[in-house]
Design a protein around this motif. Structure first.
Motif, short mmCIF file in Angstrom:
data_model
loop_
_atom_site.label_atom_id
_atom_site.label_comp_id
_atom_site.label_asym_id
_atom_site.label_seq_id
_atom_site.Cartn_x
_atom_site.Cartn_y
_atom_site.Cartn_z
N ALA A 197 0.83 -1.20 0.00
CA ALA A 197 0.00 0.00 0.00
C ALA A 197 0.86 1.25 0.00
O ALA A 197 0.57 2.23 -0.71
N ASN A 198 1.95 1.24 0.78
CA ASN A 198 2.80 2.42 0.85
C ASN A 198 3.64 2.61 -0.41
O ASN A 198 3.95 3.75 -0.79
N LEU A 199 4.02 1.53 -1.06
CA LEU A 199 4.69 1.66 -2.36
C LEU A 199 3.75 2.31 -3.37
O LEU A 199 4.16 3.18 -4.16
N MET A 200 2.48 1.90 -3.37
CA MET A 200 1.51 2.50 -4.26
C MET A 200 1.35 3.99 -3.96
O MET A 200 1.31 4.83 -4.87
N THR A 201 1.30 4.33 -2.66
CA THR A 201 1.18 5.74 -2.28
C THR A 201 2.39 6.54 -2.74
O THR A 201 2.25 7.66 -3.27
N MET A 202 3.59 6.00 -2.55
CA MET A 202 4.79 6.73 -2.97
C MET A 202 4.80 6.95 -4.48
O MET A 202 5.21 8.01 -4.96
N ALA A 203 4.35 5.94 -5.24
CA ALA A 203 4.27 6.11 -6.69
C ALA A 203 3.28 7.21 -7.05
O ALA A 203 3.52 8.02 -7.95
N GLN A 204 2.14 7.26 -6.33
CA GLN A 204 1.15 8.30 -6.58
C GLN A 204 1.68 9.69 -6.21
O GLN A 204 1.23 10.69 -6.77
N LEU A 205 2.63 9.74 -5.28
CA LEU A 205 3.26 11.01 -4.89
C LEU A 205 4.43 11.37 -5.81
O LEU A 205 5.15 12.34 -5.55
N ASP A 206 4.62 10.58 -6.87
CA ASP A 206 5.70 10.80 -7.85
C ASP A 206 7.08 10.69 -7.22
O ASP A 206 8.03 11.38 -7.63
N LEU A 207 7.21 9.81 -6.25
CA LEU A 207 8.51 9.54 -5.65
C LEU A 207 9.19 8.40 -6.42
O LEU A 207 8.51 7.57 -7.03
N PRO A 208 10.51 8.33 -6.39
CA PRO A 208 11.24 7.36 -7.22
C PRO A 208 11.12 5.92 -6.71
O PRO A 208 11.93 5.46 -5.90
N VAL A 209 10.10 5.22 -7.17
CA VAL A 209 9.81 3.85 -6.76
C VAL A 209 9.99 2.92 -7.97
O VAL A 209 9.37 3.16 -9.01
N PRO A 210 10.81 1.88 -7.88
CA PRO A 210 10.90 0.92 -8.99
C PRO A 210 9.53 0.28 -9.23
O PRO A 210 8.79 0.00 -8.28
N PRO A 211 9.16 0.03 -10.49
CA PRO A 211 7.82 -0.51 -10.78
C PRO A 211 7.68 -1.96 -10.34
O PRO A 211 8.66 -2.69 -10.19
N GLY A 212 6.42 -2.36 -10.16
CA GLY A 212 6.15 -3.74 -9.78
C GLY A 212 4.66 -3.96 -9.65
O GLY A 212 3.85 -3.20 -10.18
N PHE A 213 4.30 -5.01 -8.93
CA PHE A 213 2.88 -5.28 -8.67
C PHE A 213 2.73 -5.99 -7.33
O PHE A 213 3.66 -6.62 -6.82
N VAL A 214 1.53 -5.83 -6.76
CA VAL A 214 1.20 -6.45 -5.48
C VAL A 214 0.22 -7.59 -5.73
O VAL A 214 -0.76 -7.43 -6.46
N ILE A 215 0.50 -8.74 -5.12
CA ILE A 215 -0.44 -9.87 -5.13
C ILE A 215 -1.15 -9.87 -3.79
O ILE A 215 -0.51 -9.84 -2.74
#
Length: 545
Positions: free
Chosen positions: A27-45
């Motif tokens: 959830a927090n990785l998704m939030t950081m991506a929405q905040l345009d912070l530098p997060v490597p892409p991926g997916f959550v199962i």
């Protein structure tokens, strides 16, 4: 299965992260991506699949495998990389993520997607054979320990042999030929333990890693931690599959952990550790003693190693800016895991930082003073029982003997107890009503029951963000890490500090606020309420929040 997979990436339209479905980490990785912070892409199962698998399934459902395959294909297309292919290979991390943070209790596999062909390809693409073989041996060890249940000490003993043979002190100094040897010897460990050769099929690697991560929800250590922390036992874990970034890529790469406030004291100062040319597990496992994040920390620890602030000043400034943004978004102190690959900063995780009870008060007051939360919010985070229990003891230095050793002050409080050199000893001593101090080279998740039974923890390795430090703070236990002068001989059931020798059962005193270790009992005092505690008591009694 439409809710099974949730991708995340910068610029991607995605739903709001939900810890119950995506875990805190996802959830927090998704939030950081929405905040345009530098997060490597991926997916959550989702945790839904995690619950099904942890309840005893021995294979992933067919529709889940199809959805995961489709998500991998999307990553390949977006990144212009291929999973298991010889050109521009896609390499992955597979990590657990429960709805409530359980630091170090569940499993992670890094560098997944390596095989013999990919290793040669990475060496060719990067022009750096050492990086390729270092990463390959890391993957084999990670996969073997998590998925194939090999003994981690077999790999550490093997690396010890190679360091001695190469006449170096750290893994980062091992030459390429020794890392190639590490890969071959790792293969031998796997085959001797499992009876099967190491899997070269990357899709099989991913499937087995996901099964292991989901099943780690029900390991003894995870169940014991939830029991000790009174956490829900039914939620299951999500799994996060993410493109790797490499802190071991070159001299311009590193990894670290950053707290936006000091988790031991609550002071509003940056706090953390880093390791150059390393990966995240090197920092948090306690197997290596990391460098300080800040110049202030380096001065206090009297370290000869450079701080991240001095070594990478522009990236340090960028990291602090991200920390301030996340703290205001989540309304609390954050613990951030980061990696730098070839001079580019990436965020791998953020979560509410584990802290001591004393630090919790100072953080609450600091957040009020910074205009992030209200006084009533601060008071709601601290119960009357917590307020009254926060005057932890410290050694009365003016009346105490001279300390024999000094380590890092990982969690405050001073305690006197008998030495326990194993977690089992600590549990047995506690059952007999005896105060035990657990003394280890480092702790790992298998020691959580011993840490809970002990009144304090002392380790000769690790740092302020190691497993021992983080768990001790969450349990409000006195803890010292990186007491480098403590030489433990587990077979002889004793340790030495210089000319002084201590056997299991001998009495020592540790002060987790100063990092000092003493022989025998020492006088302890409890200070009066001051600072943040006094201020919160004033707010509570005045009730003017």
């Amino acid at each position: 299965m439409s809710d099974l997979i949730t991708p995340f990436a910068l610029g991607l339209d995605m739903p709001q992260g939900d810890p119950s479905a995506h875990g805190v980490k996802g959830a927090n990785l998704m939030t950081m991506a929405q905040l345009d912070l530098p997060v490597p892409p991926g997916f959550v199962i989702s945790t839904a699949l995690g619950r099904d698998v942890s309840d005893g399934a021995d294979e992933l459902p067919k529709d889940a495998l199809e959805a995961i395959s489709a998500a991998i294909s999307t990553m390949e297309e977006n990144l212009q990389q291929g999973f298991g292919t010889g050109e521009k290979p896609l390499l992955l991390s597979v990590r657990s993520g429960a709805a409530i943070s359980m630091p170090g209790m569940m499993d992670t596999v890094l560098n997944l997607g390596f095989n013999d062909v990919v290793a040669d390809c990475v060496a060719k693409i990067t022009g750096d054979e050492r990086f390729a073989w270092d990463t390959y041996r890391r993957f084999i060890a990670s996969f073997a320990q998590v998925v194939l249940e090999c003994d981690p000490y077999d790999f550490e003993d093997m690396l010890d042999d190679l360091r001695v043979a190469a006449n170096v002190e750290t893994d980062a100094e091992l030459p390429t030929e020794r890392l190639r040897e590490a890969v071959e010897r790792s293969f031998a460990i796997v085959e001797a333990t499992s009876g099967e050769p190491f899997p070269q099929d990357v899709h099989q690697q991913l499937r087995l890693a996901l099964l292991a991560v989901f099943r780690s929800w029900n390991t003894d250590r995870a169940k014991r931690y939830r029991e000790l922390q009174n956490l829900d036992d039914t939620g299951g874990t999500a799994a996060i599959v993410q493109a790797m970034v490499f802190g071991n890529r070159n001299s311009e790469s590193c990894t670290g952990v950053y707290f936006t406030r000091n988790p031991s004291t609550g002071d509003a100062t940056p706090y953390g550790e880093w390791l150059p040319n390393a990966q995240g597990e090197d920092v948090v496992s306690g197997m290596r003693t990391p460098c300080e994040l800040t110049e202030v920390g380096r001065d206090l620890s009297m370290s000869s190693q450079p701080s991240f602030e001095a070594a990478q000043p522009s990236l340090y400034k960028e990291l602090l800016g991200i920390g301030a943004q996340l703290e205001r978004h989540f309304l609390d102190m954050q613990e951030i895991e980061f990696t730098v690959e070839s001079g580019t900063l990436y965020m791998l995780q953020t979560r509410t930082g584990k802290r001591t009870p004393k630090a919790a008060l100072a953080v609450a007051v600091g957040l009020v003073e910074d205009g992030i939360i209200s006084r009533s919010d601060a008071l709601s985070r601290c119960s009357d029982d917590e307020l009254s229990a926060l005057q932890v003891a410290k050694v009365e230095v003016s009346k105490a003997a001279k300390p024999l050793a000094k380590g890092l002050p990982a969690s405050p409080g001073a305690v006197t107890g008998a030495i326990a050199l194993t977690s089992e000893d600590a549990v047995a001593m506690a059952a007999q009503g005896e105060d035990a101090i657990l003394v280890r080279a480092e702790t790992d998740p298998r020691d959580v029951h011993g840490m809970h039974a002990a009144i304090g923890i002392l380790t000769s390795r690790g740092g302020m963000t190691s497993h021992a430090a983080v768990v001790a703070r969450s349990m409000a236990k006195a803890c010292i890490t990186a007491a480098l002068d403590v030489a433990i001989d587990i077979d002889a059931r004793r340790f030495t500090i210089g000319d002084h020798s201590f056997a299991a059962g001998d009495i020592i005193t540790i002060d987790g606020a100063t990092g000092q270790v003493y022989a025998g009992p020492q006088p302890l005092v409890r200070p009066k309420a001051d600072g943040a505690l006094a201020k919160l008591l004033e707010w509570r009694d005045g009730n003017d929040g």
